[in-house]
Design a protein around this motif. Structure first.
Motif, mmCIF file in Angstrom:
data_model
loop_
_atom_site.group_PDB
_atom_site.id
_atom_site.type_symbol
_atom_site.label_atom_id
_atom_site.label_comp_id
_atom_site.label_asym_id
_atom_site.label_seq_id
_atom_site.Cartn_x
_atom_site.Cartn_y
_atom_site.Cartn_z
ATOM 1 N N UNK A 1 0.841 -1.205 0.000
ATOM 2 C CA UNK A 1 0.000 0.000 0.000
ATOM 3 C C UNK A 1 0.869 1.245 0.000
ATOM 4 N N UNK B 1 -3.285 9.917 0.312
ATOM 5 C CA UNK B 1 -1.840 10.091 0.393
ATOM 6 C C UNK B 1 -1.306 10.891 -0.784
ATOM 7 N N UNK B 2 -1.914 10.695 -1.932
ATOM 8 C CA UNK B 2 -1.443 11.443 -3.099
ATOM 9 C C UNK B 2 -1.709 12.939 -2.933
ATOM 10 N N UNK C 1 0.746 14.470 -0.687
ATOM 11 C CA UNK C 1 2.049 14.633 -1.338
ATOM 12 C C UNK C 1 2.131 16.001 -2.006
ATOM 13 N N UNK D 1 -11.476 5.295 -0.328
ATOM 14 C CA UNK D 1 -10.381 5.305 -1.305
ATOM 15 C C UNK D 1 -9.159 5.932 -0.648
ATOM 16 N N UNK D 2 -8.313 5.090 -0.073
ATOM 17 C CA UNK D 2 -7.263 5.667 0.758
ATOM 18 C C UNK D 2 -6.079 6.202 -0.038
ATOM 19 N N UNK D 3 -5.889 5.721 -1.242
ATOM 20 C CA UNK D 3 -4.704 6.144 -1.986
ATOM 21 C C UNK D 3 -4.754 7.631 -2.323
ATOM 22 N N UNK E 1 -17.747 2.826 -8.440
ATOM 23 C CA UNK E 1 -18.112 2.844 -7.022
ATOM 24 C C UNK E 1 -18.165 4.286 -6.518
ATOM 25 N N UNK F 1 -14.804 6.276 -11.721
ATOM 26 C CA UNK F 1 -14.876 5.046 -10.945
ATOM 27 C C UNK F 1 -16.332 4.744 -10.604
ATOM 28 N N UNK G 1 2.334 1.945 -3.349
ATOM 29 C CA UNK G 1 1.323 2.461 -4.269
ATOM 30 C C UNK G 1 0.949 3.889 -3.927
ATOM 31 N N UNK G 2 1.115 4.248 -2.667
ATOM 32 C CA UNK G 2 0.699 5.578 -2.237
ATOM 33 C C UNK G 2 1.863 6.540 -2.068
ATOM 34 N N UNK G 3 3.001 6.214 -2.660
ATOM 35 C CA UNK G 3 4.127 7.140 -2.626
ATOM 36 C C UNK G 3 4.659 7.390 -1.231
ATOM 37 N N UNK G 4 4.726 6.379 -0.432
ATOM 38 C CA UNK G 4 5.367 6.541 0.862
ATOM 39 C C UNK G 4 6.137 5.273 1.174
ATOM 40 N N UNK H 1 -7.520 -2.909 -2.639
ATOM 41 C CA UNK H 1 -7.704 -2.021 -1.489
ATOM 42 C C UNK H 1 -7.143 -0.632 -1.767
ATOM 43 N N UNK H 2 -6.028 -0.564 -2.489
ATOM 44 C CA UNK H 2 -5.421 0.737 -2.753
ATOM 45 C C UNK H 2 -6.185 1.498 -3.821
ATOM 46 N N UNK H 3 -7.010 0.817 -4.591
ATOM 47 C CA UNK H 3 -7.624 1.475 -5.739
ATOM 48 C C UNK H 3 -9.056 1.926 -5.501
ATOM 49 N N UNK H 4 -9.847 1.080 -4.855
ATOM 50 C CA UNK H 4 -11.290 1.312 -4.891
ATOM 51 C C UNK H 4 -11.834 1.908 -3.600
ATOM 52 N N UNK I 1 -8.385 7.817 -10.631
ATOM 53 C CA UNK I 1 -8.866 6.946 -9.555
ATOM 54 C C UNK I 1 -10.341 7.159 -9.268
#
Lengths: 348, 587
Positions: free
Chosen positions: A36, B325-326, B329, B320-322, B391, B389, A39-42, A310-313, B385
């Motif tokens: 994760x 974080x983006x 950033x 949508x957790x990503x 969802x 999407x 994928x999330x740049x950390x 999990x990281x995408x949706x 994303x």
């Protein structure tokens, strides 16, 4: 004597499998955070050990030494029982999974299959049955906590498990028709001889595969179907009141379930321990381990898929989840059964 | 005399006591009799030439020496006509009662409760007149009255309603005392205790917050649920109430700037900007063009940060957790630029009355340019994303719908209003800074649902980037702070070397400056909506009364309206779609 040898060999196999599963759970907790993060740049965990590889051990120690809290209004019998009910079925399912080639050894006159704990002829039914029992842990945990968030989480879990277990069961019927058996070993054996013999490709079980993968994500309560947990809505759903090792039990059960459904998926659809090419490259006993390695690769592919999703949706909503389960997945699974049955009937 | 005021005076010859245009900006003011307020409000709302469809804010000012002690002020705004009016009514101390205007503007509900809470003015006919920012059982008076000490009455341990930490907790029969059971069920009130049959038994009362992962601070929400469906949502505010308005009455004008940082701590620069603009308006002080451009650039950077923060948290709430974080950033890059600019990252303090603190350096401009070059690609990443999407669409489309009419009536502003299709942006309607010198558009939605508000905010980030680019290109040379020795201290370098400058500096910072007597309301477009400061000056170095019009507070007034009928999972979506920051909401 025979019984003793058989029992000894079984215990040894169980010990190996359990340890492997527990280690995999530990690896997964780290792998999930690392994957994760990338994928999330950390960077993810970096403090405990080089590149944070000792993080699972630190987590385990922390959870082990945490105070065990039972809420004042909780039903403590069910509250304590729920994590156990969750965990045991998650581990028990591994008894029928074939990890390697179906070989037999004679040991003091007893036939032993080293790569499977027990090759029972209703293997897949056994797995499904125990997966359903696992859901009771969630429901009871949610109810026994005497917390509204937990209760809502538990109720959601009940509805979700019923809807999606049905789809899991129907999705694999196509495979069962092709194999003509409920034994996981037989199903795997039928897919020998290169990737064009795998059920996914040779058996044209694409719909079944997709339905199975989506439903198993839902069954393991992972994003985007983690409604029973839904941390932003229900705090932590059915786990809200749990802490310490009881929480760790639920956590381990979730990861063990992920591993189990990945194992089943690779056996049913991706040929299990068979390499994508006919036979093995390595000779003799090394060839067996080649099979185990391929099995591991396939399982980890599915596990990676869990993280990737999990990281995408984003998370589905409760009504959308139900609609999706009953109105999309169920008809697809049924259509798959009908088509497979007709095709198999015509070709035979 | 403005035609509207004449018209108003002619229409209500008895009720309207005085009409006038105040101050250098010719603010329209009408003094009316309190009993006639609903009638006049109805007229102002319905009359096509007045068309005051929005109640921006309302407040009360306390003049203890006057015969009629309290003055209730309604700040009205007309979106179609783009003008403002201040409606004032005086109330005596012994009977501070005024009829409610909730029948005209639904947004008045929360605003009137706030005035009741802090100033003790009763609104006759208000549907739910309870304390809103102070605890409901607060018994020590009304904090904003002038006879209430700034340091407060008593302290933690003297308030019986707060739990003592040094004594063992008193045993309670149940979590909620018997007499407080179901206080939120208005319909059940006034009935004997055992008549429960009026309500269906399946309803579940769920307390969400103030400690909850998705409430964005310390918002508490009492939900009545039927299954997972929301029957009623009651926001409970005030957990972060620090009495900023009261504190400001004891501070000189320059000293207030750092307090405004802490309002909306996600976008502190915008608060600074809104406040210094209000003071400048009060002083009638012109700001040099370079400073205007710098201010605009910084405000737009802050808007991008605010919207990125919003996007991340909203996406995280929906799962949508990503994206979270983006966005952080990119936010980090801008925070680094802020750090270069003024040394801080969160509670920034860069705007000064009359200009800004320091000039842009070439390095900073270059960094900002580099950020703008990569920013569209990053926005595209978020789009990939979320934008299509399935969802995300299912979770945001047709969720928390508010019609344009309702949104205006509730006083919603900013992206919440624009998502409903009303192109009201203060940067366009009442231009300030350099906004009228650059090309940009106001994005508006269509359906007024969460998806439209999401789209509007994303588009606003693109527009902000466009504004910054143009401002950087156009930026003139010149001073960065106004030349007004009465108000603005000399530059620090001179203060350190030159005796006269030191004295000058000393005088301004010990005595403050004294704006002329008067009142002013100045609103700015914050990322959350219309952030306004209403300042009453008595000619002294400190504001006599300062009222902050916080968009989050007004938006939460519409929460129940928007949440009814949706599922529990949508609650977090609705929290997110307002972009509430409790520091600003509770003040």
């Amino acid at each position: 004597m025979d019984m003793l040898v058989f029992a000894g060999a079984s215990v040894a196999k169980i010990a190996v499998v359990m340890v492997t599963v527990l280690i995999t759970v530990a690896i997964l907790t780290l792998a999930e955070r690392k994957v994760l993060s990338w994928m999330q740049d950390r960077m993810g965990p970096m403090e405990v050990g080089p590149y944070g590889i000792l993080q699972p051990i630190a987590d385990g120690i922390k959870l082990f030494f945490k105070e065990d809290i039972i809420p004042a209004g909780a039903n403590w019998v069910l509250f304590s029982l729920a994590p156990i009910i969750s965990l045991i079925p998650a581990f028990i399912g591994f008894a029928v999974v074939p990890y390697g080639p179906n070989i037999e050894y004679e040991l003091y006159g007893v036939t032993i299959k080293p790569f499977i704990i027990s090759d029972i002829n209703i293997g897949i039914l056994y797995v499904l049955a125990f997966a359903s029992i696992g859901a009771y842990g969630v429901i009871l945990g949610g109810w026994a906590s005497n917390n509204k968030y937990s209760l809502l989480g538990g109720l959601r879990a009940a509805a979700q498990v019923i809807s999606y277990e049905l789809n899991v069961g129907l999705a694999i019927i196509g495979v069962l028709i092709l194999a003509g058996s409920l034994s996981l070993v037989t199903i795997a054996e039928k897919q020998a001889g290169g990737f064009w013999h795998w059920n996914l490709i040779g058996g044209l079980q694409i719909i079944g595969f997709v339905v199975y993968v989506i439903s198993s994500v839902a069954e393991t309560n992972r994003l985007p179907f983690d409604l029973p947990e839904a941390d932003s809505e229900l705090v932590a759903g059915w786990m809200t009141e749990y802490s310490g090792m009881r929480f760790a039990f639920f956590f381990m059960a979730e990861y063990a379930n992920m591993i189990l459904v990945s194992c089943i998926a690779s056996v049913l659809f991706l040929g299990g321990y068979h390499a994508p090419y006919p036979g093995t490259l390595l000779p003799g006993i090394l060839g067996y381990f080649e099979g185990v390695a391929w099995f591991t690769v396939k399982v980890y592919f599915f596990l990676f898929l869990f993280f990737w999703i999990r990281a995408t949706l984003p998370r589905l909503r409760y009504d959308q989840l139900m609609r999706f389960g009953w109105k999309v997945m169920l008809p697809l699974a049924l259509a798959n059964i009908v088509i497979t049955a007709i095709v198999v009937y015509v070709l035979r | 005399m403005h035609a509207l005021l004449t018209r108003l005076a002619e229409r209500f010859p008895d009720a309207v006591l005085a009409v006038r245009e105040e101050g250098p900006y010719k603010d329209l003011v009408a003094q009316v009799k309190p009993a006639a307020v609903p009638e006049i409000a109805r007229f102002l709302h319905d009359d096509p030439e007045a068309a005051f469809d929005m109640l921006s804010d309302m407040l009360a000012v306390d003049y203890p020496e006057d015969e009629d002690r309290f003055e209730v002020i309604y700040l009205l705004k007309s979106l179609p006509r783009n003008h403002r009016l201040r409606l004032k009514a005086r109330l005596p101390e012994d009977d501070p009662t005024i009829p409610t205007v909730t029948t005209v503007w639904k947004g008045a509900n929360f605003l009137e409760r706030e005035v009741f809470d802090l100033m003790g003015i009763t609104f006759a006919g208000h549907p739910d007149l309870r304390r809103i920012l102070m605890p409901e059982d607060y018994d020590e008076g009304y904090p904003l009255r002038k006879d209430f000490p700034t340091e407060g009455r008593g302290w933690r341990s003297t308030f019986p309603f707060l739990p003592r930490l040094d004594e063992p907790a008193a045993p309670m029969a149940s979590e909620v005392p018997e007499d407080q059971h179901r206080p939120f069920l208005k319909e059940a009130e006034g009935l004997p205790k055992d008549t429960k049959a009026v309500r269906r038994q399946e309803e579940l009362l769920l307390n969400m917050g103030p400690q909850h992962p998705a409430t964005h601070g310390v918002l508490r929400m009492v939900l009545e649920l039927e299954g997972e469906r929301i029957v009623k949502a009651t926001p409970d505010l005030g957990y972060l109430h620090r009495g900023v308005e009261k504190l400001c009455e004891g501070l000189a004008y320059q000293q207030i700037i750092p307090h405004t940082d802490r309002l909306d701590y996600v976008c502190s620069m915008t608060n600074n900007y809104a406040y210094v603009r209000a003071v400048e308006k009060l002083l009638n002080l012109a700001v040099p063009p370079r400073a205007e451009y710098i201010r605009t650039v910084v405000a737009e950077m802050q808007r991008i940060i605010g919207h990125l923060f919003w996007l991340g948290t909203q996406a995280l709430d929906i799962g949508a957790m990503t994206v979270f974080f983006w966005t952080f950033r990119e936010r980090e890059v801008l925070l680094d630029i802020f750090e270069k600019l003024c040394g801080a990252r969160l509670t920034l303090n860069y705007y000064r009355i009359g200009g800004v603190d320091s000039d842009f350096t070439p390095d900073l401009v270059q960094r900002l340019g580099a950020f703008l070059d990569t920013f569209p690609a990053h926005l595209h990443e978020y789009d990939e994303l979320l934008l299509t999407n399935r969802i995300w669409l299912a979770r945001t489309k047709h969720v928390a719908v508010i019609s344009a009419e309702d949104a205006v009536n509730f006083g919603c502003t900013g992206p919440v209003l624009r998502g409903s299709g009303v192109a009201y942006d203060i940067r366009k309607a009442e231009p300030y800074g350099a906004y009228d010198k650059v090309e940009w558009e106001v994005p508006v939605g269509k359906n007024g649902d969460t998806y439209d508000r999401y789209w509007v905010r994303l588009e606003e980030m693109r527009q902000s980037a466009k504004i910054i680019r143009q401002c950087l290109a156009q930026m003139p040379e010149g001073p960065i702070i106004a030349d007004a020795p009465q108000i603005i201290p000399p530059p620090k370098q001179k203060v350190m070397r030159d005796m006269e400058s030191l004295i000058h500096h000393f005088i301004i910072f010990t005595q403050g400056f004294k704006p002329p007597k008067g009142e002013t309301y100045c609103s700015s477009e914050a990322p959350k909506g219309e952030l306004g400061f209403f300042i009453v000056s008595d000619g002294g170095p400190k504001p006599y009364r300062m009222k902050i019009r916080s968009p989050s507070f007004v938006h939460l007034g519409a929460f129940d309206h928007m949440a009814r009928g949706y599922l529990i999972a949508d609650i977090v979506t609705i929290f997110g779609t307002y972009d509430v920051v409790m520091g600003e909401c509770d003040r």
